[in-house]
Scaffold this motif. Structure first.
Motif, PDB file in Angstrom:
ATOM      1  N   GLU A   1      15.862   3.389  -8.952  1.00 31.01           N
ATOM      2  CA  GLU A   1      14.765   3.791  -9.252  1.00 31.01           C
ATOM      3  C   GLU A   1      13.442   2.875  -9.017  1.00 31.01           C
ATOM      4  N   LYS A   2      14.488   2.588 -10.728  1.00 29.86           N
ATOM      5  CA  LYS A   2      13.604   1.315 -11.170  1.00 29.86           C
ATOM      6  C   LYS A   2      13.311   0.344 -10.908  1.00 29.86           C
ATOM      7  N   GLU A   3      13.988  -0.142 -10.268  1.00 30.90           N
ATOM      8  CA  GLU A   3      14.233  -1.712 -10.003  1.00 30.90           C
ATOM      9  C   GLU A   3      13.315  -1.421  -8.525  1.00 30.90           C
ATOM     10  N   PHE A   4      13.300  -0.960  -8.099  1.00 31.87           N
ATOM     11  CA  PHE A   4      12.062  -0.498  -6.753  1.00 31.87           C
ATOM     12  C   PHE A   4      11.191  -0.310  -7.453  1.00 31.87           C
ATOM     13  N   PHE A   5      10.799   0.225  -8.212  1.00 31.79           N
ATOM     14  CA  PHE A   5       8.843   0.554  -8.432  1.00 31.79           C
ATOM     15  C   PHE A   5       8.914  -0.898  -9.816  1.00 31.79           C
ATOM     16  N   HIS A   6       9.461  -1.555 -10.457  1.00 33.10           N
ATOM     17  CA  HIS A   6       9.021  -2.998 -10.667  1.00 33.10           C
ATOM     18  C   HIS A   6       8.947  -3.721  -9.647  1.00 33.10           C
ATOM     19  N   VAL A   7       9.610  -3.538  -8.577  1.00 30.89           N
ATOM     20  CA  VAL A   7       9.210  -4.840  -7.934  1.00 30.89           C
ATOM     21  C   VAL A   7       8.073  -4.421  -6.884  1.00 30.89           C
ATOM     22  N   ILE A   8       7.044  -2.917  -7.170  1.00 25.35           N
ATOM     23  CA  ILE A   8       6.771  -3.090  -6.167  1.00 25.35           C
ATOM     24  C   ILE A   8       5.352  -2.752  -7.271  1.00 25.35           C
ATOM     25  N   ASP A   9       5.426  -2.983  -8.495  1.00 24.18           N
ATOM     26  CA  ASP A   9       4.937  -3.315  -9.303  1.00 24.18           C
ATOM     27  C   ASP A   9       4.596  -4.205  -9.521  1.00 24.18           C
ATOM     28  N   LEU A  10       5.315  -5.272  -9.150  1.00 29.29           N
ATOM     29  CA  LEU A  10       4.747  -6.915  -8.983  1.00 29.29           C
ATOM     30  C   LEU A  10       3.586  -7.483  -7.383  1.00 29.29           C
ATOM     31  N   ALA A  11       4.305  -6.616  -6.818  1.00 30.67           N
ATOM     32  CA  ALA A  11       3.494  -7.010  -5.380  1.00 30.67           C
ATOM     33  C   ALA A  11       2.407  -6.609  -5.441  1.00 30.67           C
ATOM     34  N   LEU A  12       2.231  -5.366  -5.920  1.00 33.24           N
ATOM     35  CA  LEU A  12       0.677  -4.595  -6.258  1.00 33.24           C
ATOM     36  C   LEU A  12      -0.628  -5.984  -7.020  1.00 33.24           C
ATOM     37  N   ASP A  13       1.015  -5.946  -8.048  1.00 30.15           N
ATOM     38  CA  ASP A  13      -0.171  -7.229  -8.534  1.00 30.15           C
ATOM     39  C   ASP A  13      -0.850  -8.438  -8.380  1.00 30.15           C
ATOM     40  N   GLY A  14       0.016  -9.066  -7.144  1.00 30.94           N
ATOM     41  CA  GLY A  14      -0.315  -9.842  -6.088  1.00 30.94           C
ATOM     42  C   GLY A  14      -1.869  -9.244  -4.992  1.00 30.94           C
ATOM     43  N   VAL A  15      -1.838  -7.865  -5.222  1.00 35.95           N
ATOM     44  CA  VAL A  15      -2.932  -7.637  -4.433  1.00 35.95           C
ATOM     45  C   VAL A  15      -3.626  -6.811  -5.261  1.00 35.95           C
ATOM     46  N   PHE A  16      -3.968  -6.338  -6.515  1.00 31.92           N
ATOM     47  CA  PHE A  16      -4.840  -6.018  -7.090  1.00 31.92           C
ATOM     48  C   PHE A  16      -5.389  -6.927  -8.377  1.00 31.92           C
ATOM     49  N   GLN A  17      -6.241  -6.615  -8.265  1.00 31.76           N
ATOM     50  CA  GLN A  17      -6.438  -7.679  -9.880  1.00 31.76           C
ATOM     51  C   GLN A  17      -7.968  -6.675 -10.697  1.00 31.76           C
ATOM     52  N   ASN A  18      -7.556  -6.917 -12.290  1.00 30.41           N
ATOM     53  CA  ASN A  18      -9.228  -5.940 -12.988  1.00 30.41           C
ATOM     54  C   ASN A  18     -10.209  -6.481 -12.688  1.00 30.41           C
ATOM     55  N   PRO A  19     -11.274  -5.394 -12.754  1.00 28.51           N
ATOM     56  CA  PRO A  19     -12.527  -6.266 -12.345  1.00 28.51           C
ATOM     57  C   PRO A  19     -13.277  -7.175 -12.418  1.00 28.51           C
ATOM     58  N   ASP A  20     -13.005  -7.832 -13.446  1.00 28.74           N
ATOM     59  CA  ASP A  20     -13.161  -9.018 -14.091  1.00 28.74           C
ATOM     60  C   ASP A  20     -12.313 -10.714 -13.816  1.00 28.74           C
ATOM     61  N   GLY A  21     -11.635  -9.914 -12.651  1.00 29.17           N
ATOM     62  CA  GLY A  21     -10.696 -10.822 -12.027  1.00 29.17           C
ATOM     63  C   GLY A  21      -9.557 -10.827 -12.827  1.00 29.17           C
ATOM     64  N   LEU A  22      -9.099 -11.060 -13.272  1.00 29.20           N
ATOM     65  CA  LEU A  22      -7.680 -11.146 -14.233  1.00 29.20           C
ATOM     66  C   LEU A  22      -6.384 -10.562 -13.405  1.00 29.20           C
TER      67      LEU A  22
END
Lengths: 211, 211
Positions: free
Chosen positions: B190-211
């Motif tokens: 579970e921990k490994e999965f969500f760490h990776v999902i978290d990283l993958a989400l960073d590839g798609v989403f950004q903060n509204p200020d573009g960071l």
């Protein structure tokens, strides 16, 4: 007819018989439950004498596995074609295109084999056909290792993280293609799929200069 | 025994019978081929009179679908809990945690239902159980639409691209969990999965200020 011609004909006949057994076996696996299909049933349906299957295949399982070994051979060829200095992202894209090719363009037999292997895994647990020991995963790990060494893996990604993500992506990619194939013309999706895969790869890989 | 207590007891008995029918049906679906399991077989195996199933379920299919509707209710609850201004990445993470919960923590019945639905799709084409019309996909699209409006979708991603990627990721994620469950203690992943999902989400989403 000289001896050489005669031998060739025998070999051709043997190839035809082997193909017929393969086709009939995959047909039976996909219409009946894989576990209930026996060697005798396959021989009967292929109109060959009982047990003749063993002249061509070591076991029932190997008919299914053969389809995956053929795909693995294509992936290993792709890996051999990588040139020194090729960006890791490009290598991964080539591998994923080859995986797409195996699922969507290698004929109905392989699609059927992939489906049967998936079903069998869901029913009975992981089999050799989709085990993590297959070359496709080793090639994935090699690409990631190469990316890591060249500074092409984005900050935050360990090699393990990137491997797990590509396992999830590849399995999702193949599963989604299998579902779409069922209902729709898969070629209509190829462009969209690869556009998205390209974007996803950008989230993992960067240029060596960090851009 | 007053009337109220008696009614409650009848209701409890009905609930017990319904649960027994459900359990027996999912057991039969997963050990035999789903298509070959009849309502009569289910009633016989549940030790109830033939056809009594229809007092509790409109059809054989609905026993399977019920498990997915239950999961959908959990996802809709998650969606209702989203607060205004919550980052899109956080919303998506909550949804993916709920999906993981459905597969890994909602008991053996649901895992069995998911497997049977997957197998049935691979054999017979897309069914209601995993159709793209389910709320889980609508919630995904809503999160992406919200991200797009708030400037939280990374450059290069259209809403369609992001939706397709999350379809691939979610299906890959569920498939990979199903395989692992077969062999290993899923909590270890579970921990490994969500760490990776978290990283993958960073590839798609950004903060509204573009960071």
């Amino acid at each position: 007819m000289n001896r050489k011609t005669k031998e060739k004909t025998r070999q051709e006949q043997a190839e035809e018989t082997k193909e017929r057994i393969r086709r009939v076996a995959l047909e039976l696996f996909s219409t009946k439950d894989y576990g209930t299909v026996t060697v005798s049933m396959i021989c009967r349906a292929a109109h060959v004498s009982n047990g003749l299957l063993y002249n061509y295949f070591p076991s029932k399982e190997s008919i299914l596995l053969d389809e995956f070994y053929k795909a693995d051979q294509r992936y290993l060829e792709i890996e051999r074609s990588f040139y020194e200095g090729q960006p890791a992202k490009e290598r991964m894209l080539l591998l994923m295109q080859a995986i797409w090719g195996s699922v969507c363009h290698s004929g109905i037999l392989s699609q059927r084999a992939i489906r049967v292997a998936y079903i069998n895994i869901l029913k009975n647990g992981v089999s050799e056909a989709l085990s993590l020991d297959r070359p496709v995963w080793a090639i994935t790990r090699n690409i990631i290792h190469y990316a890591k060494e060249r500074g092409e893996l984005r900050a935050g990604y360990s090699s393990f993280d990137a491997s797990l993500l590509f396992t999830i992506l590849s399995i999702g990619f193949v599963s989604t293609s299998l579902w779409d194939i069922v209902q729709k013309d898969v070629d209509g999706y190829e462009k969209e799929f690869f556009h998205v895969i390209d974007l996803a790869l950008d989230g993992v890989f960067q240029n060596p200069d960090g851009l």
